[in-house]
Motif scaffolding. Structure first.
Motif, PDB file in Angstrom:
ATOM      1  N   LEU A 131     -44.663 -27.208   0.185  1.00 56.22           N
ATOM      2  CA  LEU A 131     -43.387 -27.778   0.596  1.00 56.22           C
ATOM      3  C   LEU A 131     -42.906 -27.149   1.901  1.00 56.22           C
ATOM      4  CD1 LEU A 131     -41.095 -29.711  -0.216  1.00 56.22           C
ATOM      5  CD2 LEU A 131     -40.032 -27.809  -1.443  1.00 56.22           C
ATOM      6  N   ALA A 132     -42.930 -25.832   1.967  1.00 55.34           N
ATOM      7  CA  ALA A 132     -42.531 -25.089   3.172  1.00 55.34           C
ATOM      8  C   ALA A 132     -43.361 -23.813   3.207  1.00 55.34           C
ATOM      9  CB  ALA A 132     -41.039 -24.781   3.158  1.00 55.34           C
ATOM     10  N   PRO A 133     -44.623 -23.902   3.621  1.00 57.88           N
ATOM     11  CA  PRO A 133     -45.574 -22.795   3.488  1.00 57.88           C
ATOM     12  C   PRO A 133     -45.168 -21.508   4.186  1.00 57.88           C
ATOM     13  CG  PRO A 133     -46.446 -24.511   4.932  1.00 57.88           C
ATOM     14  CD  PRO A 133     -45.238 -25.073   4.269  1.00 57.88           C
ATOM     15  N   PHE A 134     -44.442 -21.609   5.305  1.00 55.48           N
ATOM     16  CA  PHE A 134     -44.065 -20.410   6.045  1.00 55.48           C
ATOM     17  C   PHE A 134     -42.772 -19.778   5.524  1.00 55.48           C
ATOM     18  CE2 PHE A 134     -46.581 -22.906   9.118  1.00 55.48           C
ATOM     19  CZ  PHE A 134     -47.587 -21.978   9.356  1.00 55.48           C
ATOM     20  N   VAL A 135     -42.068 -20.493   4.657  1.00 55.53           N
ATOM     21  CA  VAL A 135     -40.823 -19.984   4.089  1.00 55.53           C
ATOM     22  C   VAL A 135     -41.036 -19.501   2.664  1.00 55.53           C
ATOM     23  CG1 VAL A 135     -38.453 -20.548   3.442  1.00 55.53           C
ATOM     24  CG2 VAL A 135     -39.430 -21.490   5.548  1.00 55.53           C
ATOM     25  N   SER A 136     -41.638 -20.355   1.837  1.00 54.22           N
ATOM     26  CA  SER A 136     -41.899 -20.020   0.434  1.00 54.22           C
ATOM     27  C   SER A 136     -43.250 -20.615   0.041  1.00 54.22           C
ATOM     28  CB  SER A 136     -40.779 -20.575  -0.464  1.00 54.22           C
ATOM     29  OG  SER A 136     -40.954 -20.168  -1.803  1.00 54.22           O
ATOM     30  N   PRO A 137     -44.323 -19.859   0.205  1.00 59.02           N
ATOM     31  CA  PRO A 137     -45.688 -20.381  -0.002  1.00 59.02           C
ATOM     32  C   PRO A 137     -45.960 -20.916  -1.398  1.00 59.02           C
ATOM     33  CG  PRO A 137     -45.733 -18.253   1.122  1.00 59.02           C
ATOM     34  CD  PRO A 137     -44.333 -18.459   0.656  1.00 59.02           C
ATOM     35  N   ASN A 138     -45.184 -20.481  -2.389  1.00 56.98           N
ATOM     36  CA  ASN A 138     -45.453 -20.891  -3.771  1.00 56.98           C
ATOM     37  C   ASN A 138     -44.850 -22.247  -4.129  1.00 56.98           C
ATOM     38  OD1 ASN A 138     -46.903 -18.532  -4.359  1.00 56.98           O
ATOM     39  ND2 ASN A 138     -45.022 -17.410  -4.821  1.00 56.98           N
ATOM     40  N   LYS A 139     -43.964 -22.764  -3.299  1.00 56.16           N
ATOM     41  CA  LYS A 139     -43.327 -24.047  -3.610  1.00 56.16           C
ATOM     42  C   LYS A 139     -44.200 -25.198  -3.109  1.00 56.16           C
ATOM     43  CE  LYS A 139     -38.542 -22.448  -3.698  1.00 56.16           C
ATOM     44  NZ  LYS A 139     -38.474 -22.522  -5.161  1.00 56.16           N
ATOM     45  N   SER A 140     -44.345 -26.220  -3.945  1.00 55.66           N
ATOM     46  CA  SER A 140     -45.187 -27.362  -3.590  1.00 55.66           C
ATOM     47  C   SER A 140     -44.402 -28.665  -3.726  1.00 55.66           C
ATOM     48  CB  SER A 140     -46.421 -27.413  -4.496  1.00 55.66           C
ATOM     49  OG  SER A 140     -46.054 -27.663  -5.841  1.00 55.66           O
ATOM     50  N   VAL A 141     -44.908 -29.691  -3.072  1.00 56.07           N
ATOM     51  CA  VAL A 141     -44.311 -31.023  -3.170  1.00 56.07           C
ATOM     52  C   VAL A 141     -44.416 -31.541  -4.601  1.00 56.07           C
ATOM     53  CG1 VAL A 141     -44.471 -33.415  -2.385  1.00 56.07           C
ATOM     54  CG2 VAL A 141     -44.798 -31.540  -0.755  1.00 56.07           C
TER      55      VAL A 141
ATOM     56  N   PHE B 162     -32.096 -31.505  -4.926  1.00 58.78           N
ATOM     57  CA  PHE B 162     -32.641 -31.328  -3.574  1.00 58.78           C
ATOM     58  C   PHE B 162     -31.891 -30.210  -2.844  1.00 58.78           C
ATOM     59  CE2 PHE B 162     -34.583 -35.640  -3.797  1.00 58.78           C
ATOM     60  CZ  PHE B 162     -35.853 -35.301  -3.323  1.00 58.78           C
ATOM     61  N   ALA B 163     -30.577 -30.199  -3.006  1.00 57.02           N
ATOM     62  CA  ALA B 163     -29.761 -29.172  -2.355  1.00 57.02           C
ATOM     63  C   ALA B 163     -30.098 -27.780  -2.899  1.00 57.02           C
ATOM     64  CB  ALA B 163     -28.276 -29.473  -2.559  1.00 57.02           C
ATOM     65  N   SER B 164     -30.327 -27.682  -4.200  1.00 53.57           N
ATOM     66  CA  SER B 164     -30.644 -26.386  -4.783  1.00 53.57           C
ATOM     67  C   SER B 164     -31.953 -25.825  -4.224  1.00 53.57           C
ATOM     68  CB  SER B 164     -30.720 -26.485  -6.313  1.00 53.57           C
ATOM     69  OG  SER B 164     -31.885 -27.185  -6.735  1.00 53.57           O
ATOM     70  N   VAL B 165     -32.922 -26.716  -4.015  1.00 53.21           N
ATOM     71  CA  VAL B 165     -34.198 -26.301  -3.414  1.00 53.21           C
ATOM     72  C   VAL B 165     -33.970 -25.830  -1.983  1.00 53.21           C
ATOM     73  CG1 VAL B 165     -36.496 -27.059  -2.700  1.00 53.21           C
ATOM     74  CG2 VAL B 165     -35.543 -27.829  -4.884  1.00 53.21           C
TER      75      VAL B 165
ATOM     76  N   SER C 182     -34.540 -17.626   1.424  1.00 50.95           N
ATOM     77  CA  SER C 182     -35.859 -17.032   1.607  1.00 50.95           C
ATOM     78  C   SER C 182     -36.190 -16.909   3.098  1.00 50.95           C
ATOM     79  CB  SER C 182     -36.926 -17.885   0.910  1.00 50.95           C
ATOM     80  OG  SER C 182     -36.736 -17.901  -0.493  1.00 50.95           O
ATOM     81  N   MET C 183     -35.817 -17.915   3.869  1.00 49.60           N
ATOM     82  CA  MET C 183     -36.084 -17.906   5.306  1.00 49.60           C
ATOM     83  C   MET C 183     -35.302 -16.785   6.003  1.00 49.60           C
ATOM     84  SD  MET C 183     -35.664 -21.055   8.022  1.00 49.60           S
ATOM     85  CE  MET C 183     -33.870 -21.112   7.846  1.00 49.60           C
ATOM     86  N   ILE C 184     -34.040 -16.634   5.631  1.00 41.89           N
ATOM     87  CA  ILE C 184     -33.235 -15.575   6.236  1.00 41.89           C
ATOM     88  C   ILE C 184     -33.803 -14.205   5.878  1.00 41.89           C
ATOM     89  CG2 ILE C 184     -30.974 -14.452   6.212  1.00 41.89           C
ATOM     90  CD1 ILE C 184     -29.676 -17.124   6.000  1.00 41.89           C
ATOM     91  N   LYS C 185     -34.199 -14.028   4.617  1.00 45.01           N
ATOM     92  CA  LYS C 185     -34.764 -12.737   4.210  1.00 45.01           C
ATOM     93  C   LYS C 185     -36.067 -12.452   4.949  1.00 45.01           C
ATOM     94  CE  LYS C 185     -34.676 -13.391  -0.275  1.00 45.01           C
ATOM     95  NZ  LYS C 185     -34.795 -13.094  -1.733  1.00 45.01           N
ATOM     96  N   ARG C 186     -36.882 -13.457   5.164  1.00 45.95           N
ATOM     97  CA  ARG C 186     -38.124 -13.263   5.921  1.00 45.95           C
ATOM     98  C   ARG C 186     -37.812 -12.874   7.360  1.00 45.95           C
ATOM     99  NH1 ARG C 186     -42.934 -14.579   3.815  1.00 45.95           N
ATOM    100  NH2 ARG C 186     -42.966 -15.727   1.831  1.00 45.95           N
TER     101      ARG C 186
END
Length: 274
Positions: free
Chosen positions: A164-174, A215-218, A225-229
């Motif tokens: 879904l967003a590999p550079f932000v959260s690699p474990n999340k998928s479509v 969708f908003a929760s995701v 996660s992006m800010i923490k990275r």
């Protein structure tokens, strides 16, 4: 693991007590203010700064200001509505930030201090407004977010291939996202069958609101996660043993709560009384 379970049980007990144990609004009111203050403190630690070490006094001052704005919004509905609108606009903009990370990180600047005020204050006031409407609607919001997250986890773990967003959260998928949406539909249909009596049109509108909330929760999860990275920090805090910080627990609700509360407000305006 034991520490994580104990913390979760205590946290659930405190939240449910504030939601259901009394008709007084003060316990929930104080819980929201406390959450806003601690979340503000943790948000400050994630912000860009010229000097590496975090100034804890400044972080607590920032958290106190977030709590003060949240208190003001809890007393004045118009302020809360403005915060919800500003929050939703910010989340719409964050879609671009998440999509283009890490190639573009121009969003990581001092404006995030203002963004923190908006997002945290909007979320806690939205949670309080939903609870004030009915504690069971707040429970429904929690079920949406937690249920979708669980559905996404299990479906993604079994069938997940496209990230879904590999550079932000690699474990999340479509595929996991689809699983979360399917879980949302099931939860909504169960609530409709046992507790609601909506017409077909009203049911469709309610379903749309529920899916948009998920969708908003995701998005909220991905954004934190992006800010923490970008900040180089694993957990937003350590106030919840085994779970990290308050922001780590409410990141999904930061986006989901204002959207759900706004949706309920709009549905009421057009005659859909939930």
């Amino acid at each position: 693991m034991l520490e994580r379970i104990i913390t979760a049980l205590v946290l659930v007990a405190v939240v449910l007590s504030c939601m259901f144990a009394t008709q007084s609004h003060y316990p929930m009111f104080m819980l929201m203010i406390l959450a806003a203050g601690v979340a503000g403190y943790e948000w400050f630690k994630l912000m860009p700064r010229a000097v590496a070490p975090v100034s804890k006094p400044k972080a607590w001052v920032y958290g106190g200001c977030v709590a003060a704005i949240s208190t003001l919004a809890l007393f004045f509905d118009d302020v809360a509505l403005l915060l919800w609108a500003a929050s939703i606009l910010t989340w719409l903009g964050s879609i671009y930030w998440v999509k283009n990370f890490p190639e573009s990180d121009s969003w990581y600047n001092v404006s995030l201090y203002v963004v923190g005020f908006i997002l945290i204050s909007a979320a806690v006031t939205a949670l309080y407004a939903v609870w004030h409407s009915s504690p069971w609607w707040l429970m429904y919001l929690f079920l949406l977010v937690w249920g979708a997250d669980s559905g996404a986890y299990f479906v993604g773990r079994k069938f997940g291939k496209k990230k879904l967003a590999p550079f932000v959260s690699p474990n999340k998928s479509v595929e996991g996202l689809y699983g979360g949406i399917a879980t949302t539909i099931i939860i909504m249909l169960v609530v409709q069958y046992f507790y609601l009596n909506l017409s077909v049109v009203q049911l469709i509108l309610f379903l749309i609101l529920s899916i948009v909330t998920v969708f908003a929760s995701v998005l909220g999860d991905l954004f934190e996660s992006m800010i923490k990275r970008r900040a180089g920090i694993k957990d937003s805090g350590r106030v919840l043993p085994g779970h990290g910080g308050v922001l780590d627990r409410i990141d999904s609700l930061l986006a989901a709560a204002p959207i759900f509360a706004t949706g309920m407000y709009i549905l009421k305006l057009i005659g859909v009384d939930l």
